[in-house]
Design a protein around this motif. Sequence first.
Motif, PDB file in Angstrom:
ATOM      1  N   SER A 105     -13.586   2.640  -3.799  1.00  0.00           N
ATOM      2  CA  SER A 105     -12.629   3.377  -2.966  1.00  0.00           C
ATOM      3  C   SER A 105     -11.500   2.469  -2.505  1.00  0.00           C
ATOM      4  CB  SER A 105     -13.297   3.981  -1.729  1.00  0.00           C
ATOM      5  OG  SER A 105     -14.634   4.268  -1.964  1.00  0.00           O
ATOM      6  N   VAL A 106     -11.878   1.304  -1.979  1.00  0.00           N
ATOM      7  CA  VAL A 106     -10.841   0.416  -1.438  1.00  0.00           C
ATOM      8  C   VAL A 106      -9.910  -0.053  -2.552  1.00  0.00           C
ATOM      9  CG1 VAL A 106     -10.436  -1.761  -0.254  1.00  0.00           C
ATOM     10  CG2 VAL A 106     -12.316  -0.304   0.461  1.00  0.00           C
ATOM     11  N   ALA A 136      -7.602   2.855  -3.918  1.00  0.00           N
ATOM     12  CA  ALA A 136      -6.548   3.174  -2.958  1.00  0.00           C
ATOM     13  C   ALA A 136      -5.463   2.109  -2.978  1.00  0.00           C
ATOM     14  CB  ALA A 136      -7.153   3.290  -1.555  1.00  0.00           C
ATOM     15  N   MET A 137      -5.887   0.830  -2.966  1.00  0.00           N
ATOM     16  CA  MET A 137      -4.903  -0.247  -2.914  1.00  0.00           C
ATOM     17  C   MET A 137      -4.095  -0.303  -4.212  1.00  0.00           C
ATOM     18  SD  MET A 137      -5.659  -4.216  -2.034  1.00  0.00           S
ATOM     19  CE  MET A 137      -4.372  -5.283  -1.405  1.00  0.00           C
ATOM     20  N   ALA A 146      -1.498   2.452  -4.327  1.00  0.00           N
ATOM     21  CA  ALA A 146      -0.337   2.157  -3.479  1.00  0.00           C
ATOM     22  C   ALA A 146       0.555   1.111  -4.138  1.00  0.00           C
ATOM     23  CB  ALA A 146      -0.799   1.675  -2.105  1.00  0.00           C
ATOM     24  N   ASP A 161       1.002  12.003  -1.228  1.00  0.00           N
ATOM     25  CA  ASP A 161       0.494  10.897  -2.037  1.00  0.00           C
ATOM     26  C   ASP A 161      -1.008  10.981  -2.252  1.00  0.00           C
ATOM     27  OD1 ASP A 161       2.856   9.516  -2.632  1.00  0.00           O
ATOM     28  OD2 ASP A 161       2.955   8.809  -0.560  1.00  0.00           O
ATOM     29  N   LEU A 162      -1.730  11.359  -1.196  1.00  0.00           N
ATOM     30  CA  LEU A 162      -3.184  11.410  -1.297  1.00  0.00           C
ATOM     31  C   LEU A 162      -3.605  12.452  -2.325  1.00  0.00           C
ATOM     32  CD1 LEU A 162      -5.314   9.809   0.100  1.00  0.00           C
ATOM     33  CD2 LEU A 162      -5.643  11.660   1.726  1.00  0.00           C
ATOM     34  N   LEU A 192      -3.010  11.258  -5.812  1.00  0.00           N
ATOM     35  CA  LEU A 192      -4.058  10.319  -6.230  1.00  0.00           C
ATOM     36  C   LEU A 192      -5.317  11.072  -6.656  1.00  0.00           C
ATOM     37  CD1 LEU A 192      -5.464   7.572  -6.467  1.00  0.00           C
ATOM     38  CD2 LEU A 192      -5.879   7.622  -4.025  1.00  0.00           C
ATOM     39  N   VAL A 247       1.698   6.833   3.982  1.00  0.00           N
ATOM     40  CA  VAL A 247       0.369   7.108   3.423  1.00  0.00           C
ATOM     41  C   VAL A 247      -0.050   5.991   2.484  1.00  0.00           C
ATOM     42  CG1 VAL A 247      -0.954   8.709   2.014  1.00  0.00           C
ATOM     43  CG2 VAL A 247       0.715   9.585   3.648  1.00  0.00           C
ATOM     44  N   LEU A 248       0.881   5.568   1.635  1.00  0.00           N
ATOM     45  CA  LEU A 248       0.543   4.513   0.668  1.00  0.00           C
ATOM     46  C   LEU A 248       0.166   3.218   1.386  1.00  0.00           C
ATOM     47  CD1 LEU A 248       3.235   5.047  -2.089  1.00  0.00           C
ATOM     48  CD2 LEU A 248       0.825   5.638  -2.144  1.00  0.00           C
ATOM     49  N   LEU A 265      -3.190   3.425   2.608  1.00  0.00           N
ATOM     50  CA  LEU A 265      -4.163   3.282   1.517  1.00  0.00           C
ATOM     51  C   LEU A 265      -4.352   1.811   1.142  1.00  0.00           C
ATOM     52  CD1 LEU A 265      -3.223   6.228  -0.889  1.00  0.00           C
ATOM     53  CD2 LEU A 265      -5.304   5.965   0.444  1.00  0.00           C
ATOM     54  N   ALA A 266      -3.283   1.035   1.236  1.00  0.00           N
ATOM     55  CA  ALA A 266      -3.370  -0.375   0.847  1.00  0.00           C
ATOM     56  C   ALA A 266      -3.993  -1.231   1.951  1.00  0.00           C
ATOM     57  CB  ALA A 266      -1.985  -0.912   0.495  1.00  0.00           C
TER      58      ALA A 266
END
Lengths: 288, 342
Positions: A88-89, A92-93, A96, A177-178, A181, B50-51, B54-55
């Motif tokens: 997950s981490v 997500a990173m 972005a 954005d979410l 994704l 949001v991004l 997320l980061a």
Amino acid sequence: MEPPTRLGLAAKVMTLVIISFVVLYPFAAVVMTSLSTQDEITRNGGLVLFPVEPTLEAYRVIFSGGTVTRALLVSVAVTVAGTLASLSVTVAMAFALARRELTGGRAILMVALFTMLFSPGIIPNYLLVKELGLLNSFGSLILPALVSAFNLVVLRSFFMGLPQELLESARMDGAGDLRILLRIVLPLSKAVVAVVSLFYAVAYWNAFFNALLYLESDKWPLPLILRLYVLQGQPLGADIAAAAGEVPPPAQALQMAVVVVALVPILLVYPFLQRYFTKGVLTGAVKG
Amino acid sequence: MVKQSGPPRAALRPPGASPPEAAAGAPERAAGRPARRRVPLRRRLRRDGVLLLLALPGLLYFLVFHYLPLFGYVIAFQDFQPFLGFAESAWVGLDNFAALFGDPRFWSALGNTLRITLVQLVLFFPAPIGLALLLHSILSDKIRRFVQSIVYLPHFIGWVIIVSIFQQVLGGAGVVPHLMDALGLPRYDVMTDPDAFPWLVALQVIWKDAGWGTIIFLAALLSIDQGLYEAAAIDGAGRWRRLWHITLPGITPVIILLLILNLGSILSVGFEQIVLQRDAVGPEAGEVLDTYVYFHGIRSGEWGTSAAVGLIKAVVGTALVLGANKVAHLFGQEGVYRGADK
């Protein structure tokens, strides 16, 4: 290129056959020994090609003892929880950072990439884990290894290679954005997500270093139990069999049975995922 | 020198990012940059909110677990006592380093580390290159994929399992000694022979990672222009000449990149692999810098001196990478960083 000469071809094939044998034979030796009786091991000295009377006795004993079962549960739990958290981490990173115009994205990427060139070292890491109060908790196996910069790069470059028009049009339609994704990027990235999951899962499954540093022996996962019984020669399960008035299975068979238990999950998952490596999911990312 | 006005060029360009960047970047950049300057920071932050969220967890992870511990190296200059902490422990200047350099066990660990790295460099480094060349020369896709899927497998096996397997095959009660008995040869247990230790370690690394290491070389081989081979063949260049003049130059950048990165880890040999076998061969042959830190620091509480070892390792490693990178640039190679020096 012109076809190779006959002699050259024969030499190549021979080399490949030998290499494949050297890689695969040890696995076979381990499995066969774990299924053998004491007679067979004494007769053949570990070189059991195929046991005449295969027996699962060794497996019955190691799973009735408690230690191996508990270690197996610890390893499975840490692997599942750790892989989910890491994935997950990292996803997500990576998502972005795949956006080129992200404010501060360049700097964040550098912070992550630079960690590929140095590692803080044993002592500072230990002190940090201690300060965070993670000593002797399963969090100490997961948190210090949460994100690998390499996996981050693999995911990020895959996301960047997705057709950007697709994301752009979703954005036009008002998708956040979410949503982009979860609904667009992830369904298109199953192969690379599978590969990265494998990398994380294998790392957690094999976790040795962090467990050795941070955990007391009653919380040890499978790799440390393996070291205890196989490499440090601690007797395993003999007392259980003796208490039941039976002849214990041979020590070698017991040891190799633990090795097999640690191997099986990897051998089960690997065939489904390896085709993605050879298909070149990684080559794009690895290529500098 | 030329590009002073532009934004600082990224060190360590993210691998693989180049093709999309090159394809989509040019027109977008021409139109996008002036517009981007005009968007105020607050609006950009709201757009990217949001991004950035997320980061954030990932960024926090890297800061906390990779950068924060670096401050822990202050204890290399302290007489660190865990119950006193960083703030209360006494400062001792370079005493820890002096104690370290006076400890023969440190020098022995350093020697073992260098011996093992050297043997590994000579034996392991060329193995994936040779294997990649062999795999690349196989014309049948099916066979190549099949062999690839076999040789990648050991990469995923943990060291404990690998050492156990080696013990079973090569160790005292294992397959090979038994075979030697059957052939009437003298008994020899390589797993406990201190003199053979560096070779054993290299052999295990080759078994585990030579296959996996081919990935990067296969990628480089695939990117060589096939037209070069045809042209050379027409000009009458034989197999070996083509290998020497086309294939090798084609993979040289990758070889240099990996050599530089290897230099950075010259003082690190796999902790796990060594610590598992250190007792079998004894500390005289099996102690390396990382196990020295583990046994003296965490096991015996000599925090200061072991942190000093870690600091030396980190400084030497970084200096070697940067230095080697510089040398690679002098010879016109790209090295690890691009553009940083140009």
